[in-house]
Design an enzyme around this catalytic site. Structure first.
Site, PDB file in Angstrom:
ATOM      1  N   GLU A  47       0.864  -1.184   0.000  1.00 46.51           N
ATOM      2  CA  GLU A  47       0.000   0.000   0.000  1.00 46.51           C
ATOM      3  C   GLU A  47       0.896   1.228   0.000  1.00 46.51           C
ATOM      4  O   GLU A  47       2.077   1.129   0.351  1.00 46.51           O
ATOM      5  CB  GLU A  47      -0.900   0.011   1.247  1.00 46.51           C
ATOM      6  CG  GLU A  47      -1.846  -1.176   1.297  1.00 46.51           C
ATOM      7  CD  GLU A  47      -2.719  -1.198   2.555  1.00 46.51           C
ATOM      8  OE1 GLU A  47      -2.695  -0.204   3.332  1.00 46.51           O
ATOM      9  OE2 GLU A  47      -3.411  -2.206   2.754  1.00 46.51           O
ATOM     10  N   SER A  73       7.643  -1.398   2.459  1.00 50.45           N
ATOM     11  CA  SER A  73       8.535  -2.325   3.174  1.00 50.45           C
ATOM     12  C   SER A  73       7.881  -2.804   4.471  1.00 50.45           C
ATOM     13  O   SER A  73       8.006  -3.972   4.848  1.00 50.45           O
ATOM     14  CB  SER A  73       9.864  -1.634   3.488  1.00 50.45           C
ATOM     15  OG  SER A  73      10.489  -1.211   2.301  1.00 50.45           O
ATOM     16  N   TRP A 116       0.747  -0.148  -6.611  1.00 54.15           N
ATOM     17  CA  TRP A 116       1.785  -0.680  -7.517  1.00 54.15           C
ATOM     18  C   TRP A 116       1.560  -2.162  -7.836  1.00 54.15           C
ATOM     19  O   TRP A 116       2.494  -2.967  -7.742  1.00 54.15           O
ATOM     20  CB  TRP A 116       3.185  -0.554  -6.888  1.00 54.15           C
ATOM     21  CG  TRP A 116       3.602   0.774  -6.409  1.00 54.15           C
ATOM     22  CD1 TRP A 116       3.900   1.851  -7.162  1.00 54.15           C
ATOM     23  CD2 TRP A 116       3.850   1.166  -5.032  1.00 54.15           C
ATOM     24  NE1 TRP A 116       4.303   2.886  -6.365  1.00 54.15           N
ATOM     25  CE2 TRP A 116       4.278   2.484  -5.054  1.00 54.15           C
ATOM     26  CE3 TRP A 116       3.746   0.507  -3.817  1.00 54.15           C
ATOM     27  CZ2 TRP A 116       4.600   3.180  -3.897  1.00 54.15           C
ATOM     28  CZ3 TRP A 116       4.069   1.194  -2.663  1.00 54.15           C
ATOM     29  CH2 TRP A 116       4.486   2.510  -2.710  1.00 54.15           C
ATOM     30  N   ILE A 117       0.356  -2.532  -8.190  1.00 56.86           N
ATOM     31  CA  ILE A 117       0.085  -3.959  -8.385  1.00 56.86           C
ATOM     32  C   ILE A 117       0.342  -4.366  -9.841  1.00 56.86           C
ATOM     33  O   ILE A 117      -0.289  -3.853 -10.770  1.00 56.86           O
ATOM     34  CB  ILE A 117      -1.354  -4.321  -7.949  1.00 56.86           C
ATOM     35  CG1 ILE A 117      -1.570  -3.880  -6.497  1.00 56.86           C
ATOM     36  CG2 ILE A 117      -1.598  -5.827  -8.127  1.00 56.86           C
ATOM     37  CD1 ILE A 117      -0.535  -4.371  -5.483  1.00 56.86           C
ATOM     38  N   GLU A 159       9.169  -6.974  -4.757  1.00 59.05           N
ATOM     39  CA  GLU A 159       9.205  -8.166  -3.877  1.00 59.05           C
ATOM     40  C   GLU A 159      10.170  -7.940  -2.710  1.00 59.05           C
ATOM     41  O   GLU A 159      10.854  -8.857  -2.255  1.00 59.05           O
ATOM     42  CB  GLU A 159       9.502  -9.437  -4.673  1.00 59.05           C
ATOM     43  CG  GLU A 159       8.414  -9.675  -5.719  1.00 59.05           C
ATOM     44  CD  GLU A 159       8.154 -11.120  -6.059  1.00 59.05           C
ATOM     45  OE1 GLU A 159       8.592 -12.019  -5.331  1.00 59.05           O
ATOM     46  OE2 GLU A 159       7.475 -11.339  -7.082  1.00 59.05           O
TER      47      GLU A 159
HETATM   48  C1  LIG Z   1       6.691  -1.552 -10.921  1.00 60.31           C
HETATM   49  C2  LIG Z   1       6.321  -2.066  -9.567  1.00 60.31           C
HETATM   50  C3  LIG Z   1       5.600  -3.244  -9.456  1.00 60.31           C
HETATM   51  C4  LIG Z   1       5.190  -3.716  -8.208  1.00 60.31           C
HETATM   52  N1  LIG Z   1       4.400  -4.831  -8.118  1.00 60.31           N
HETATM   53  C5  LIG Z   1       3.846  -5.169  -6.915  1.00 60.31           C
HETATM   54  C6  LIG Z   1       2.863  -6.209  -6.842  1.00 60.31           C
HETATM   55  O1  LIG Z   1       2.505  -6.837  -7.843  1.00 60.31           O
HETATM   56  N2  LIG Z   1       2.306  -6.468  -5.624  1.00 60.31           N
HETATM   57  C7  LIG Z   1       2.656  -5.795  -4.501  1.00 60.31           C
HETATM   58  O2  LIG Z   1       2.101  -6.077  -3.447  1.00 60.31           O
HETATM   59  N3  LIG Z   1       3.607  -4.808  -4.541  1.00 60.31           N
HETATM   60  C8  LIG Z   1       4.201  -4.480  -5.729  1.00 60.31           C
HETATM   61  N4  LIG Z   1       5.131  -3.460  -5.789  1.00 60.31           N
HETATM   62  C9  LIG Z   1       5.487  -2.738  -4.572  1.00 60.31           C
HETATM   63  C10 LIG Z   1       6.919  -3.005  -4.127  1.00 60.31           C
HETATM   64  O3  LIG Z   1       7.034  -4.303  -3.612  1.00 60.31           O
HETATM   65  C11 LIG Z   1       7.313  -1.901  -3.107  1.00 60.31           C
HETATM   66  O4  LIG Z   1       7.441  -0.707  -3.839  1.00 60.31           O
HETATM   67  C12 LIG Z   1       8.571  -2.227  -2.355  1.00 60.31           C
HETATM   68  O5  LIG Z   1       8.367  -3.311  -1.486  1.00 60.31           O
HETATM   69  C13 LIG Z   1       9.110  -1.045  -1.558  1.00 60.31           C
HETATM   70  O6  LIG Z   1       8.121  -0.418  -0.822  1.00 60.31           O
HETATM   71  P1  LIG Z   1       7.997   1.189  -0.910  1.00 60.31           P
HETATM   72  O7  LIG Z   1       7.938   1.534  -2.354  1.00 60.31           O
HETATM   73  O8  LIG Z   1       6.878   1.648  -0.049  1.00 60.31           O
HETATM   74  O9  LIG Z   1       9.355   1.724  -0.349  1.00 60.31           O
HETATM   75  P2  LIG Z   1       9.652   2.197   1.160  1.00 60.31           P
HETATM   76  O10 LIG Z   1       9.289   1.085   2.078  1.00 60.31           O
HETATM   77  O11 LIG Z   1       9.023   3.514   1.380  1.00 60.31           O
HETATM   78  O12 LIG Z   1      11.227   2.328   1.141  1.00 60.31           O
HETATM   79  C14 LIG Z   1      11.894   3.540   0.762  1.00 60.31           C
HETATM   80  C15 LIG Z   1      13.399   3.287   0.950  1.00 60.31           C
HETATM   81  O13 LIG Z   1      13.665   3.021   2.329  1.00 60.31           O
HETATM   82  C16 LIG Z   1      14.335   1.760   2.452  1.00 60.31           C
HETATM   83  N5  LIG Z   1      13.898   1.096   3.684  1.00 60.31           N
HETATM   84  C17 LIG Z   1      12.610   0.927   4.134  1.00 60.31           C
HETATM   85  N6  LIG Z   1      12.621   0.253   5.290  1.00 60.31           N
HETATM   86  C18 LIG Z   1      13.922  -0.027   5.582  1.00 60.31           C
HETATM   87  C19 LIG Z   1      14.586  -0.700   6.639  1.00 60.31           C
HETATM   88  N7  LIG Z   1      13.894  -1.256   7.669  1.00 60.31           N
HETATM   89  N8  LIG Z   1      15.941  -0.786   6.622  1.00 60.31           N
HETATM   90  C20 LIG Z   1      16.651  -0.239   5.584  1.00 60.31           C
HETATM   91  N9  LIG Z   1      16.072   0.419   4.548  1.00 60.31           N
HETATM   92  C21 LIG Z   1      14.733   0.514   4.549  1.00 60.31           C
HETATM   93  C22 LIG Z   1      13.931   0.980   1.219  1.00 60.31           C
HETATM   94  O14 LIG Z   1      14.877  -0.043   0.926  1.00 60.31           O
HETATM   95  C23 LIG Z   1      13.902   2.073   0.156  1.00 60.31           C
HETATM   96  O15 LIG Z   1      15.189   2.303  -0.317  1.00 60.31           O
HETATM   97  C24 LIG Z   1       5.578  -3.007  -7.034  1.00 60.31           C
HETATM   98  C25 LIG Z   1       6.343  -1.833  -7.152  1.00 60.31           C
HETATM   99  C26 LIG Z   1       6.702  -1.357  -8.393  1.00 60.31           C
HETATM  100  C27 LIG Z   1       7.471  -0.063  -8.482  1.00 60.31           C
END
Ligand SMILES: Cc1cc2nc3c(=O)[nH]c(=O)nc-3n(C[C@H](O)[C@H](O)[C@H](O)COP(=O)(O)OP(=O)(O)OC[C@H]3O[C@@H](n4cnc5c(N)ncnc54)[C@H](O)[C@@H]3O)c2cc1C
Length: 386
Positions: free
Chosen positions: A130, A135, A159-160, A368
């Site tokens: 969401e 993360s 982002w699904i 992922e």
């Molecule tokens: C093209 C695309 C397709 C996708 N497809 C799917 C899908 O089919 N289904 C689905 O459910 N999701 C999907 N996603 C979502 C994707 O899995 C998330 O974008 C990803 O897990 C990161 O979450 P976020 O974008 O909220 O980043 P954030 O969690 O906001 O992270 C921002 C930064 O902070 C870092 N960070 C966060 N927490 C920590 C920590 N504890 N320690 C160190 N660093 C940290 C991260 O590594 C990143 O660099 C997709 C995303 C994209 C862009």
């Protein structure tokens, strides 16, 4: 089996690789640039994959599927990604969307939802992330409230992958808002036609432009109680266990993208002449090629070992799934960037596919679970062993 056969792919796996490569080169690669340019779903690739039964190869035979093991599924994804990363998300996300069912669903849910995926009538997406819970998956707010025998979903997912083209969605939602964090989530199958379920606009992306990425919106979306996957409260556990398995497929996708870029670079440096000779004759170029191939091969071996662990359900799969995805995606970013470098100006323009491959590689470090999160997963398992 002689000792010499111990550490190489079986003849069946090699034959599968060849078969998929032939389809990918003839029917998928020719559309890859256009799919990227227009941001359109790779229908020609889907049709070709369906014709070869490569669109969802992991579905077990008992549900009408090809019954490919985890390594064979990785080979399919790798070979498709070598030609077109967007198209490789067809088999990859069909596995991602259905893996929660394979891990935890009742026989009734499996027999209802897997055969249409196996036949290619339907695709399956996976809804965990969401906007405010990427993360930190346990912070999700999308909720499902029981109403008689039904569940009513409200909220959104972000982002699904393949949203809009998929018929079915595995959606994780909070079912006990006051319950313990992470153990208050359940998993459900949502169908594209369910009332109250709509999609956001397609995201405009850096790469994998042929794979639609959209939000899912649930506005009092009512679904029958028999769409529950696993037990109430087990949803996040199922979702994370799914990722242990499917991260290996993202590693395979990364290996495929990197191999595609290396192949183009190898061809180019032998053709391109400067200072009166092919640029491949310069040692500076040769060292780059050697490093690219060396790292790529290490990544490939790690992905295959992780795939075998996924197939067996080994206890150290979380470490290996995370390590394979993390390492292979970092290698893919490096190798595709170096491929652009080796093509010089030609690498930076769209006449050659390496700039697309460099843009496509980036997502493998993010989805992922970002590669920072993969390191947390690895460390957690390392420290738990003590
Ligand atoms: C093209 C695309 C397709 C996708 N497809 C799917 C899908 O089919 N289904 C689905 O459910 N999701 C999907 N996603 C979502 C994707 O899995 C998330 O974008 C990803 O897990 C990161 O979450 P976020 O974008 O909220 O980043 P954030 O969690 O906001 O992270 C921002 C930064 O902070 C870092 N960070 C966060 N927490 C920590 C920590 N504890 N320690 C160190 N660093 C940290 C991260 O590594 C990143 O660099 C997709 C995303 C994209 C862009």
């Amino acid at each position: 089996m002689s000792d010499f056969d111990l550490f190489r792919l079986s003849d069946d796996h090699e034959a599968l690789r060849e078969a998929v490569r032939a389809v990918a080169e003839a029917k998928i690669a020719p559309h890859a640039a256009e799919v990227d340019e227009t941001g359109s779903f790779p229908q020609a690739a889907y049709d070709a994959l369906r014709a070869g039964d490569f669109h969802a190869p992991h579905v077990p035979e008992q549900y009408g599927g090809a019954g490919a093991d985890a390594l064979a599924t990785c080979l399919v994804i790798e070979e498709v990604a070598r030609a077109c990363a967007s198209s490789s998300l067809i088999p990859a996300v069909n596995k991602l969307g259905t893996m929660p069912l394979l891990l935890a669903a009742s026989e009734d849910v499996l027999t209802r939802y897997l055969p249409p995926v196996a036949s290619g009538e339907a695709m399956f997406s996976y809804g965990l992330s969401e906007r405010e819970a990427g993360s930190d998956t346990a912070a999700m707010r999308c909720k499902a409230v029981r109403d008689g025998d039904d569940w009513v979903l409200s909220g959104q997912k972000s982002w699904i992958t393949n949203a809009g083209v998929s018929q079915y969605y595995t959606v994780m939602a909070v079912t006990d808002p006051d319950g313990p964090r992470g153990r208050n989530v359940s998993a459900f199958v949502v169908e594209a036609s369910d009332e109250g379920f709509t999609l956001g606009e397609p995201e405009r992306k850096l790469g994998i432009k042929g794979s639609p990425t959209r939000e899912l919106h649930f506005d009092r979306c009512r679904i029958p109680g028999d769409r529950l996957v696993g037990e109430v409260g087990e949803g996040l556990k199922i979702a994370l266990r799914t990722l242990d398995h499917t991260r290996v497929t993202i590693g395979a996708q990364a290996v495929g993208i990197a191999q595609g870029a290396l192949d183009h670079a190898l061809a180019y440096v032998q053709e391109r002449r400067q200072f009166g000779k092919a640029v491949a004759e310069f040692q500076g170029v040769q060292f780059m090629l050697a490093d690219m191939a060396m790292k790529l091969e290490a990544a490939r071996q790690m992905v295959y070992v992780a795939a075998a662990k996924s197939e067996r359900g080994d206890a150290d799969l979380p470490f290996f799934g995370a390590a394979a995805k993390c390492y292979a995606s970092d290698v893919a970013m490096e190798v595709t960037t170096d491929a652009v470098q080796l093509l010089g100006g030609a690498g930076y323009v769209k006449d050659y596919p390496v700039e697309r491959m460099m843009r496509d590689a980036k997502i493998t470090q993010i989805y992922e679970g970002t590669n920072q999160i993969q390191r947390l997963v690895m460390a957690r398992q390392l420290l738990a062993r003590r």
